[in-house]
Design an enzyme around this catalytic site. Structure first.
Site, mmCIF file in Angstrom:
data_model
loop_
_atom_site.group_PDB
_atom_site.id
_atom_site.type_symbol
_atom_site.label_atom_id
_atom_site.label_comp_id
_atom_site.label_asym_id
_atom_site.label_seq_id
_atom_site.Cartn_x
_atom_site.Cartn_y
_atom_site.Cartn_z
ATOM 1 N N GLU A 130 7.119 77.573 37.917
ATOM 2 C CA GLU A 130 6.938 76.188 38.359
ATOM 3 C C GLU A 130 8.327 75.741 38.798
ATOM 4 O O GLU A 130 9.235 75.646 37.983
ATOM 5 C CB GLU A 130 6.412 75.339 37.192
ATOM 6 N N HIS A 131 8.507 75.529 40.092
ATOM 7 C CA HIS A 131 9.870 75.396 40.596
ATOM 8 C C HIS A 131 10.311 73.971 40.940
ATOM 9 O O HIS A 131 11.194 73.786 41.762
ATOM 10 C CB HIS A 131 10.098 76.334 41.786
ATOM 11 N N SER A 132 9.762 72.971 40.279
ATOM 12 C CA SER A 132 10.271 71.628 40.549
ATOM 13 C C SER A 132 11.656 71.428 39.914
ATOM 14 O O SER A 132 12.421 70.583 40.357
ATOM 15 C CB SER A 132 9.294 70.555 40.057
ATOM 16 N N LEU A 133 11.992 72.219 38.892
ATOM 17 C CA LEU A 133 13.310 72.117 38.263
ATOM 18 C C LEU A 133 14.365 72.912 39.010
ATOM 19 O O LEU A 133 15.553 72.610 38.938
ATOM 20 C CB LEU A 133 13.260 72.617 36.817
ATOM 21 N N THR A 134 13.950 73.953 39.705
ATOM 22 C CA THR A 134 14.880 74.811 40.424
ATOM 23 C C THR A 134 14.280 75.167 41.775
ATOM 24 O O THR A 134 13.087 75.045 42.000
ATOM 25 C CB THR A 134 15.130 76.129 39.654
#
Length: 196
Positions: A103-107
């Protein structure tokens, strides 16, 4: 140790999956999370352990063989043994294949893919003929601890709603895969263009 973890998870069943809640709509997951935290102090500690971990490892009982089965299993699986809010999850399947879900909303997704590619390269460089060739390691040496969750009727209701949403969403997916090895990032770089 790993088999013990798999067996304990299988005994819980789908309607006791906390991870499935992360597949719900964001507002529903927020409400379910609040409910989860109110049920018991243990829930708060267990959720904190999941959310604060650098990554998670999912020991999946599925055995995907085709590219399509593998892609779908990595993308969503059955929703039970995933925590879709975690930015990096290593998935190990019963047949020894492995992949990841991110889940790439943080990176940036490129960062997650680079981490995944490095992990794969390092794992495959080990070239172990048999896992036991690493030598005997006591199961207690890993310090595995079961995360305990308590449930009430409201939380079970949230889980059922998340399962229904997940199943409906996945049923609406259509996935096709194509393996094309004749052109890669090195050819793109030769044209002085980013392969991203």
């Amino acid at each position: 140790l790993l088999q013990k973890i798999i067996d304990s998870a299988e005994n819980l069943g789908r309607t006791r999956s906390i991870g499935i809640l992360t597949a719900a709509l964001r507002d529903d997951w927020f409400a379910a999370r609040e409910c989860l935290l109110q049920v018991s102090v243990d829930n708060s500690a267990s959720l904190h352990a999941l959310e604060s971990a650098a990554f998670l490892v999912s020991l999946d009982t599925a055995s995907p063989t085709t590219h399509k089965e593998f892609s779908l299993a990595c993308h969503c699986g059955d929703g039970v043994d995933r925590f879709f809010d975690k930015n990096f999850q290593i998935i190990v399947f019963a047949n020894g294949r492995y992949g990841f879900n991110g889940e790439h909303s943080l990176t940036d997704a490129t960062t997650d893919m680079r981490l995944c590619n490095t992990m794969v390269r390092e794992a495959e460089a080990l070239s172990l003929e048999h896992p036991l060739s690493l030598g005997a390691v006591a199961a207690d040496g890993f310090g595995a601890e079961e995360l305990k969750f308590s449930y009430n009727s409201a939380l079970i209701s949230h889980i059922h709603k998340a399962i229904d949403y997940f199943d409906t969403t996945v049923a609406a997916h259509e996935l096709s895969t194509l393996t094309f090895d004749s052109y890669g990032k090195e050819n793109i770089k030769k044209m002085q263009v980013s392969p991203d």
